[in-house]
Scaffold this motif. Structure first.
Motif, PDB file in Angstrom:
ATOM      1  N   GLN A 172      56.337 -78.848  80.733  1.00 22.83           N
ATOM      2  CA  GLN A 172      56.995 -79.212  79.476  1.00 22.83           C
ATOM      3  C   GLN A 172      57.475 -80.660  79.468  1.00 22.83           C
ATOM      4  O   GLN A 172      57.905 -81.170  78.429  1.00 22.83           O
ATOM      5  CB  GLN A 172      58.178 -78.271  79.193  1.00 22.83           C
ATOM      6  CG  GLN A 172      59.330 -78.375  80.181  1.00 22.83           C
ATOM      7  CD  GLN A 172      59.182 -77.406  81.340  1.00 22.83           C
ATOM      8  OE1 GLN A 172      58.068 -77.040  81.699  1.00 22.83           O
ATOM      9  NE2 GLN A 172      60.300 -76.976  81.896  1.00 22.83           N
ATOM     10  N   ASN A 173      57.428 -81.340  80.592  1.00 21.77           N
ATOM     11  CA  ASN A 173      57.903 -82.725  80.672  1.00 21.77           C
ATOM     12  C   ASN A 173      56.783 -83.716  80.997  1.00 21.77           C
ATOM     13  O   ASN A 173      57.046 -84.795  81.519  1.00 21.77           O
ATOM     14  CB  ASN A 173      59.019 -82.836  81.717  1.00 21.77           C
ATOM     15  CG  ASN A 173      60.260 -82.071  81.315  1.00 21.77           C
ATOM     16  OD1 ASN A 173      60.625 -82.050  80.149  1.00 21.77           O
ATOM     17  ND2 ASN A 173      60.893 -81.417  82.259  1.00 21.77           N
ATOM     18  N   ARG A 174      55.535 -83.356  80.715  1.00 21.62           N
ATOM     19  CA  ARG A 174      54.406 -84.227  81.032  1.00 21.62           C
ATOM     20  C   ARG A 174      53.991 -85.106  79.863  1.00 21.62           C
ATOM     21  O   ARG A 174      52.976 -85.785  79.918  1.00 21.62           O
ATOM     22  CB  ARG A 174      53.209 -83.381  81.475  1.00 21.62           C
ATOM     23  CG  ARG A 174      53.395 -82.703  82.825  1.00 21.62           C
ATOM     24  CD  ARG A 174      52.224 -81.810  83.157  1.00 21.62           C
ATOM     25  NE  ARG A 174      52.434 -81.120  84.411  1.00 21.62           N
ATOM     26  CZ  ARG A 174      51.668 -80.112  84.849  1.00 21.62           C
ATOM     27  NH1 ARG A 174      50.658 -79.690  84.097  1.00 21.62           N
ATOM     28  NH2 ARG A 174      51.926 -79.538  86.004  1.00 21.62           N
ATOM     29  N   GLY A 175      54.758 -85.088  78.797  1.00 14.10           N
ATOM     30  CA  GLY A 175      54.390 -85.868  77.623  1.00 14.10           C
ATOM     31  C   GLY A 175      54.299 -87.349  77.924  1.00 14.10           C
ATOM     32  O   GLY A 175      55.092 -87.909  78.703  1.00 14.10           O
ATOM     33  N   LEU A 176      53.324 -88.002  77.299  1.00 15.75           N
ATOM     34  CA  LEU A 176      53.101 -89.433  77.483  1.00 15.75           C
ATOM     35  C   LEU A 176      54.133 -90.225  76.682  1.00 15.75           C
ATOM     36  O   LEU A 176      54.328 -89.982  75.490  1.00 15.75           O
ATOM     37  CB  LEU A 176      51.688 -89.802  77.026  1.00 15.75           C
ATOM     38  CG  LEU A 176      51.273 -91.268  77.159  1.00 15.75           C
ATOM     39  CD1 LEU A 176      51.202 -91.686  78.622  1.00 15.75           C
ATOM     40  CD2 LEU A 176      49.921 -91.489  76.475  1.00 15.75           C
ATOM     41  N   ILE A 177      54.792 -91.159  77.340  1.00 20.13           N
ATOM     42  CA  ILE A 177      55.727 -92.057  76.671  1.00 20.13           C
ATOM     43  C   ILE A 177      54.984 -93.348  76.385  1.00 20.13           C
ATOM     44  O   ILE A 177      54.465 -93.997  77.302  1.00 20.13           O
ATOM     45  CB  ILE A 177      56.957 -92.325  77.553  1.00 20.13           C
ATOM     46  CG1 ILE A 177      57.703 -91.012  77.806  1.00 20.13           C
ATOM     47  CG2 ILE A 177      57.887 -93.346  76.895  1.00 20.13           C
ATOM     48  CD1 ILE A 177      58.786 -91.116  78.867  1.00 20.13           C
ATOM     49  N   CYS A 178      54.890 -93.714  75.126  1.00 23.22           N
ATOM     50  CA  CYS A 178      54.106 -94.878  74.715  1.00 23.22           C
ATOM     51  C   CYS A 178      55.034 -95.985  74.216  1.00 23.22           C
ATOM     52  O   CYS A 178      56.007 -95.715  73.507  1.00 23.22           O
ATOM     53  CB  CYS A 178      53.126 -94.496  73.603  1.00 23.22           C
ATOM     54  SG  CYS A 178      52.011 -93.163  74.051  1.00 23.22           S
ATOM     55  N   ILE A 179      54.690 -97.204  74.581  1.00 20.97           N
ATOM     56  CA  ILE A 179      55.457 -98.381  74.172  1.00 20.97           C
ATOM     57  C   ILE A 179      54.470 -99.390  73.617  1.00 20.97           C
ATOM     58  O   ILE A 179      53.396 -99.588  74.193  1.00 20.97           O
ATOM     59  CB  ILE A 179      56.217 -98.987  75.366  1.00 20.97           C
ATOM     60  CG1 ILE A 179      57.108 -97.926  76.022  1.00 20.97           C
ATOM     61  CG2 ILE A 179      57.038-100.195  74.941  1.00 20.97           C
ATOM     62  CD1 ILE A 179      57.294 -98.130  77.503  1.00 20.97           C
ATOM     63  N   SER A 180      54.829-100.018  72.517  1.00 20.75           N
ATOM     64  CA  SER A 180      53.920-100.979  71.908  1.00 20.75           C
ATOM     65  C   SER A 180      54.691-102.207  71.442  1.00 20.75           C
ATOM     66  O   SER A 180      55.872-102.120  71.102  1.00 20.75           O
ATOM     67  CB  SER A 180      53.198-100.342  70.712  1.00 20.75           C
ATOM     68  OG  SER A 180      52.412-101.293  70.024  1.00 20.75           O
ATOM     69  N   THR A 181      54.015-103.334  71.456  1.00 18.76           N
ATOM     70  CA  THR A 181      54.640-104.556  70.942  1.00 18.76           C
ATOM     71  C   THR A 181      54.513-104.661  69.425  1.00 18.76           C
ATOM     72  O   THR A 181      54.982-105.627  68.833  1.00 18.76           O
ATOM     73  CB  THR A 181      54.004-105.798  71.592  1.00 18.76           C
ATOM     74  OG1 THR A 181      52.583-105.736  71.422  1.00 18.76           O
ATOM     75  CG2 THR A 181      54.337-105.870  73.072  1.00 18.76           C
ATOM     76  N   SER A 182      53.872-103.663  68.794  1.00 25.25           N
ATOM     77  CA  SER A 182      53.744-103.684  67.331  1.00 25.25           C
ATOM     78  C   SER A 182      53.629-102.267  66.810  1.00 25.25           C
ATOM     79  O   SER A 182      53.196-101.354  67.514  1.00 25.25           O
ATOM     80  CB  SER A 182      52.501-104.484  66.904  1.00 25.25           C
ATOM     81  OG  SER A 182      51.320-103.779  67.259  1.00 25.25           O
ATOM     82  N   GLY A 183      54.011-102.083  65.550  1.00 26.39           N
ATOM     83  CA  GLY A 183      53.901-100.772  64.934  1.00 26.39           C
ATOM     84  C   GLY A 183      52.463-100.309  64.803  1.00 26.39           C
ATOM     85  O   GLY A 183      52.143 -99.149  65.019  1.00 26.39           O
ATOM     86  N   GLY A 184      51.570-101.238  64.444  1.00 21.14           N
ATOM     87  CA  GLY A 184      50.158-100.893  64.321  1.00 21.14           C
ATOM     88  C   GLY A 184      49.571-100.447  65.638  1.00 21.14           C
ATOM     89  O   GLY A 184      48.788 -99.495  65.704  1.00 21.14           O
ATOM     90  N   GLY A 185      49.967-101.136  66.719  1.00 23.53           N
ATOM     91  CA  GLY A 185      49.491-100.749  68.041  1.00 23.53           C
ATOM     92  C   GLY A 185      49.961 -99.352  68.409  1.00 23.53           C
ATOM     93  O   GLY A 185      49.205 -98.569  69.005  1.00 23.53           O
ATOM     94  N   GLY A 186      51.197 -99.027  68.034  1.00 26.15           N
ATOM     95  CA  GLY A 186      51.710 -97.694  68.312  1.00 26.15           C
ATOM     96  C   GLY A 186      50.923 -96.620  67.588  1.00 26.15           C
ATOM     97  O   GLY A 186      50.630 -95.558  68.149  1.00 26.15           O
ATOM     98  N   GLY A 187      50.558 -96.877  66.342  1.00 28.70           N
ATOM     99  CA  GLY A 187      49.756 -95.912  65.599  1.00 28.70           C
ATOM    100  C   GLY A 187      48.397 -95.703  66.238  1.00 28.70           C
ATOM    101  O   GLY A 187      47.889 -94.575  66.294  1.00 28.70           O
ATOM    102  N   LEU A 188      47.810 -96.773  66.741  1.00 29.68           N
ATOM    103  CA  LEU A 188      46.509 -96.676  67.403  1.00 29.68           C
ATOM    104  C   LEU A 188      46.612 -95.840  68.671  1.00 29.68           C
ATOM    105  O   LEU A 188      45.764 -94.976  68.951  1.00 29.68           O
ATOM    106  CB  LEU A 188      46.004 -98.086  67.733  1.00 29.68           C
ATOM    107  CG  LEU A 188      44.587 -98.206  68.300  1.00 29.68           C
ATOM    108  CD1 LEU A 188      43.562 -97.670  67.318  1.00 29.68           C
ATOM    109  CD2 LEU A 188      44.285 -99.665  68.640  1.00 29.68           C
TER     110      LEU A 188
END
Length: 331
Positions: free
Chosen positions: A110-126
């Motif tokens: 239950q704690n294996r979720g990927l934590i994502c960080i982006s320098t832009s909102g568009g990059g985060g959506g991608l």
């Protein structure tokens, strides 16, 4: 010596942590099964790149090595059953081996979720789109929001924009807040893999600030961290990531191919060397006779597959074989 001889050697080699196989054809599937079980028991992941998956590729493999490449679906099934991680390219193999070379810590499902960080909102959506495509779960709530103490922490950030997963660095109003979020997540059990999607920030010190936060996170948790920088990074930033065993990719798809191997490795339950010989003698003899009816290197047809499954004790619906429209009409 053939590939399986080398595979056996590297399973026993104390200096080897992960094994990559570039496979044209294998002559001994049973031996591969046995070695895959031993590799898993030794904690050494196997990453395979199967060549000759298409008709043209199979012809090229035959011309190169005089070996028939075999049916790709059969290899897929074998690899999947015995925990051999498959990749489609040399680049993905290199990335997967780099990630798997460090021991994956035991992380609760239950704690294996990927934590994502982006320098832009568009990059985060991608990043979110690719995670969905590769069936990699994201940490946090289904809508991307955070809960618990992490949500309470975010509420205290002045001048910050919305902070979801993927985390848009531009909304943090200061990169130091990223470390606060990561530490808070760790306290709640979210210590899974991290992906950073970025580009060269306006100042080198900003690049290094993010890199140092990620390196400290890796040191605290041991979980894999990857960086995707399609436009490349400054030389000193690249070197820093290299020194801290954080792979840097320039292609999003390749990164996710490699990252998906981490998740498949975490989810693989293990295997044994069960085979036909484990059935009762009469059942084993019957299955061996049926298997002898089909041509080597070809897929079993549906009727023969059904006979084998019935011999093994699997209940199937009644099946009749017909050879003409009239026979089918009579039935």
């Amino acid at each position: 010596l053939d590939m399986l001889d080398f595979l056996e050697y590297f399973i026993e080699d104390p200096a080897t942590g992960v094994i990559g196989l570039i496979v044209e054809a294998l002559r001994d599937g049973e031996r591969l099964k046995s070695l895959a079980v031993r590799a898993h028991a030794a904690g050494k992941p196997i990453v395979a790149l199967k060549l000759g998956r298409s008709e043209a590729g199979a012809g090229a493999a035959l011309a190169h090595s005089s070996r028939l490449a075999g049916n790709a679906r059969a290899y897929d099934a074998l690899f999947r059953a015995y925990g051999i991680l498959q990749v489609p390219s040399i680049e993905a193999m290199a990335g997967a081996c780099a990630l798997l070379s460090a021991k994956i810590p035991a992380i609760e499902a239950q704690n294996r979720g990927l934590i994502c960080i982006s320098t832009s909102g568009g990059g985060g959506g991608l990043v979110a789109d690719f995670a969905s495509e590769y069936a990699i779960p994201l940490a946090g709530n289904p809508d991307g929001s955070w809960g618990g103490r992490t949500a309470d922490l975010i509420k205290t950030f002045d001048r910050a924009g919305p902070i979801f997963n993927p985390i848009d660095g531009g909304n943090l109003a200061g990169w130091p807040r990223l470390e606060q979020i990561l530490e808070c997540l760790e306290g709640e059990g979210d210590a899974g893999p991290v992906m950073f999607f970025g580009h060269m920030l306006p100042q080198a010190r900003m690049d290094m600030a993010v890199a140092e936060i990620l390196a400290r996170r890796k040191q605290r948790t041991g979980s894999p961290i990857v960086c995707v920088a399609p436009g490349g990074l400054r030389g000193e930033t690249n070197e820093f990531y290299y020194q801290h065993a954080i792979p840097v990719f320039t292609d999003m798809a390749t990164c996710f191919m490699a990252l998906s191997c981490i998740y498949r490795a975490m989810e693989f339950p293990g295997c044994d060397e069960a085979g036909v010989e484990d059935f009762a003698p009469e059942t084993s003899r019957k299955i061996s006779e049926l298997l002898g009816k089909h041509s080597p290197g070809t897929l079993l047809n549906e009727m023969l597959s059904g006979e084998i499954l019935r011999a093994a004790g699997v209940s199937l619906v009644e099946t009749e074989e017909v050879h003409s429209f009239d026979e089918a009409t009579i039935l």
